[in-house]
Design an enzyme around this catalytic site. Structure first.
Site, mmCIF file in Angstrom:
data_model
loop_
_atom_site.group_PDB
_atom_site.id
_atom_site.type_symbol
_atom_site.label_atom_id
_atom_site.label_comp_id
_atom_site.label_asym_id
_atom_site.label_seq_id
_atom_site.Cartn_x
_atom_site.Cartn_y
_atom_site.Cartn_z
ATOM 1 N N ALA A 278 0.838 -1.206 0.000
ATOM 2 C CA ALA A 278 0.000 0.000 0.000
ATOM 3 C C ALA A 278 0.867 1.247 0.000
ATOM 4 C CB ALA A 278 -0.947 -0.018 1.194
ATOM 5 N N ALA B 57 11.850 10.390 6.071
ATOM 6 C CA ALA B 57 10.535 10.779 6.574
ATOM 7 C C ALA B 57 9.562 9.612 6.664
ATOM 8 C CB ALA B 57 9.938 11.859 5.671
ATOM 9 N N GLU C 61 10.232 -5.278 -9.151
ATOM 10 C CA GLU C 61 8.856 -5.041 -9.579
ATOM 11 C C GLU C 61 8.806 -4.740 -11.071
ATOM 12 O OE1 GLU C 61 5.078 -2.050 -8.600
ATOM 13 O OE2 GLU C 61 7.049 -1.672 -7.700
ATOM 14 N N ARG C 62 9.720 -3.907 -11.538
ATOM 15 C CA ARG C 62 9.700 -3.502 -12.945
ATOM 16 C C ARG C 62 10.173 -4.618 -13.862
ATOM 17 N NH1 ARG C 62 11.408 2.568 -10.975
ATOM 18 N NH2 ARG C 62 9.244 3.149 -10.503
ATOM 19 N N ARG D 28 -7.728 -17.738 -41.412
ATOM 20 C CA ARG D 28 -8.866 -16.907 -41.773
ATOM 21 C C ARG D 28 -8.753 -16.510 -43.240
ATOM 22 N NH1 ARG D 28 -14.071 -14.987 -41.222
ATOM 23 N NH2 ARG D 28 -14.175 -12.715 -41.529
ATOM 24 N N LEU E 151 -5.851 -6.911 -36.927
ATOM 25 C CA LEU E 151 -5.736 -8.014 -37.882
ATOM 26 C C LEU E 151 -6.847 -9.044 -37.692
ATOM 27 C CD1 LEU E 151 -1.866 -8.527 -37.904
ATOM 28 C CD2 LEU E 151 -3.277 -7.574 -39.737
ATOM 29 N N GLY F 168 -13.416 -7.710 -36.986
ATOM 30 C CA GLY F 168 -14.525 -7.663 -36.041
ATOM 31 C C GLY F 168 -14.423 -8.690 -34.939
ATOM 32 N N GLY G 190 5.066 2.544 -11.950
ATOM 33 C CA GLY G 190 5.757 3.701 -12.505
ATOM 34 C C GLY G 190 5.357 3.913 -13.956
#
Length: 387
Positions: A127, A183, A245-246, A271, A340, A343, A367
């Site tokens: 958090a 801090a 993390e990155r 297709r 590509l 729909g 970030g």
């Protein structure tokens, strides 16, 4: 291009991961997204099967495996299973929470938390973000004031991944009103403590199965034994864990991009339109050729980053380069692949349609792209005088 990256042991592990996903995840992934909730039991099953928490030392019930390539395999296979909400939660546990609990805890804290993490019984959250503080961590207003041996925590957090499900929440709070680099302090808040409440489960546009929450702290009494990493060390501890993390974002981005590309390549040559596969059109082939090249080039960078991380040499700047580039690449790849598909790509039952929605957050969390470029730019400017 051959990818000389994995060993035979890694490929055996891949089979384990694939079998687990087929059995425990694929049958439930659509229901999880519809219900906006992942069954908690799957995380215990995943941890027990070695799908995450591999780095937990053996004395706490883990495998003590430090090679990040195993984590890469999980990223690749979960992407192929099209279970992106589940993938994000695994990444949160393995690439964030676990490393705070491994690196910053005392022996007593390890005994309390790591065995439960190793079995998937403990789910964690981190958090940091607040309504008025996102990328700028120095803007954090949540505060903790000392009261005897304890600390009294007050504040609010938002956009917290797994905030509803979490048993342990690592909270960044201001402990020195004077500011400066000392801090802030990290505290581990446990789910049943008085004054700790969870707000609404936030309604996101993508990754619906992965719960994201607002958290509130109203005079929460935190005992000193739940201080994480030392008083006044919060900002340093947060910054030092950003490369992992990155790297996790980069690993997930390249894995998902490769998966959607492979699906699209297959689609283009099965297709038909105007009597022939759409892949027989030069424009389509050029689109595929460009994406295949971009993927190979980016994958080489990520592989190099993984090996650097294994050696303890991945720098924050190099991790930032990988994070912004691969997340932006993922956006481009998925968007072009949807085009590509025509729909059909806009239909939610097609993997590319779901990936399009789930992808958008990649350039924002851990970030933003802009923050990553600022980190890199500052590094480039360092040491140069300005006239």
């Amino acid at each position: 291009m051959d990818r000389d990256f994995y060993t035979e042991d890694h490929e055996l592990y891949r089979q384990t991961v694939r079998e687990f996903l087929t059995r425990e995840v694929v049958p439930h992934r659509e229901r999880w997204d519809e219900e906006r909730w992942i069954d908690r039991r799957v995380f215990a099953a995943a941890a027990t099967s070695g799908i995450y928490a591999l780095q937990v030392p053996e004395q706490y019930g883990g495998a003590g495996e430090l090679d990040y390539r195993y984590r890469m395999i999980v990223c690749e296979e979960v992407s192929r299973a099209h279970a992106l909400s589940f993938a994000l939660t695994l990444g949160l546990q393995d690439d964030l929470v676990l490393h705070y609990l491994l690196d910053l805890t005392t022996d007593e804290q390890k005994q309390r938390w790591l065995p439960g993490f190793a079995t998937g019984e403990i789910i964690g959250a981190l958090a940091m973000t607040e309504p008025g503080a996102g990328s700028d961590l120095r803007g954090i207003r949540t505060e903790a004031k000392q009261d005897g041996e304890d600390w009294i925590l007050n504040g609010q957090k938002t956009f917290i991944s797994s905030g509803i499900m979490a048993d342990l929440v690592i909270v960044a709070a201001r402990t020195n009103p004077g500011g400066g680099s000392k801090a802030f302090t990290l505290f581990v808040v446990e789910s049943d403590w008085p004054g700790f409440t969870r707000g609404r489960k936030l309604q996101k546009i993508g990754l619906p199965g992965q719960d994201t929450a607002e958290l509130f702290f109203d005079n929460v009494r935190v005992p000193s034994e739940n201080v994480l990493g030392g008083i006044g060390r919060g900002l340093h501890n947060l910054m030092s864990h950003l490369p992992r993390e990155r790297l996790g974002i980069s690993a997930g981005a390249i894995a998902l991009s490769r998966t959607i590309f492979d699906v699209t390549r297959e689609y283009c040559f099965t297709r038909t339109a105007f009597g022939k596969p759409i892949g027989d059109n030069q424009h389509v082939r050029f689109e595929l050729a460009e994406m295949a090249t971009e993927l190979d080039v980016a994958e080489a960078y990520v592989d190099k980053s993984v090996l650097a991380y294994n050696e303890g040499k991945l720098t924050p700047v190099d991790a930032a380069k990988g994070k912004w580039y691969t997340s932006e690449l993922q956006k481009r790849i998925v968007d072009r692949c949807l085009q590509l598909h025509g729909g059909y790509g806009y239909m939610s039952e097609y993997p590319v349609g779901r990936a399009y929605i789930d992808t958008r957050i990649q350039t924002i969390y851990a970030g933003t792209t802009e923050i990553m470029k600022e980190i890199i730019g500052r590094d480039l400017a360092r040491g140069h005088s300005h006239e």
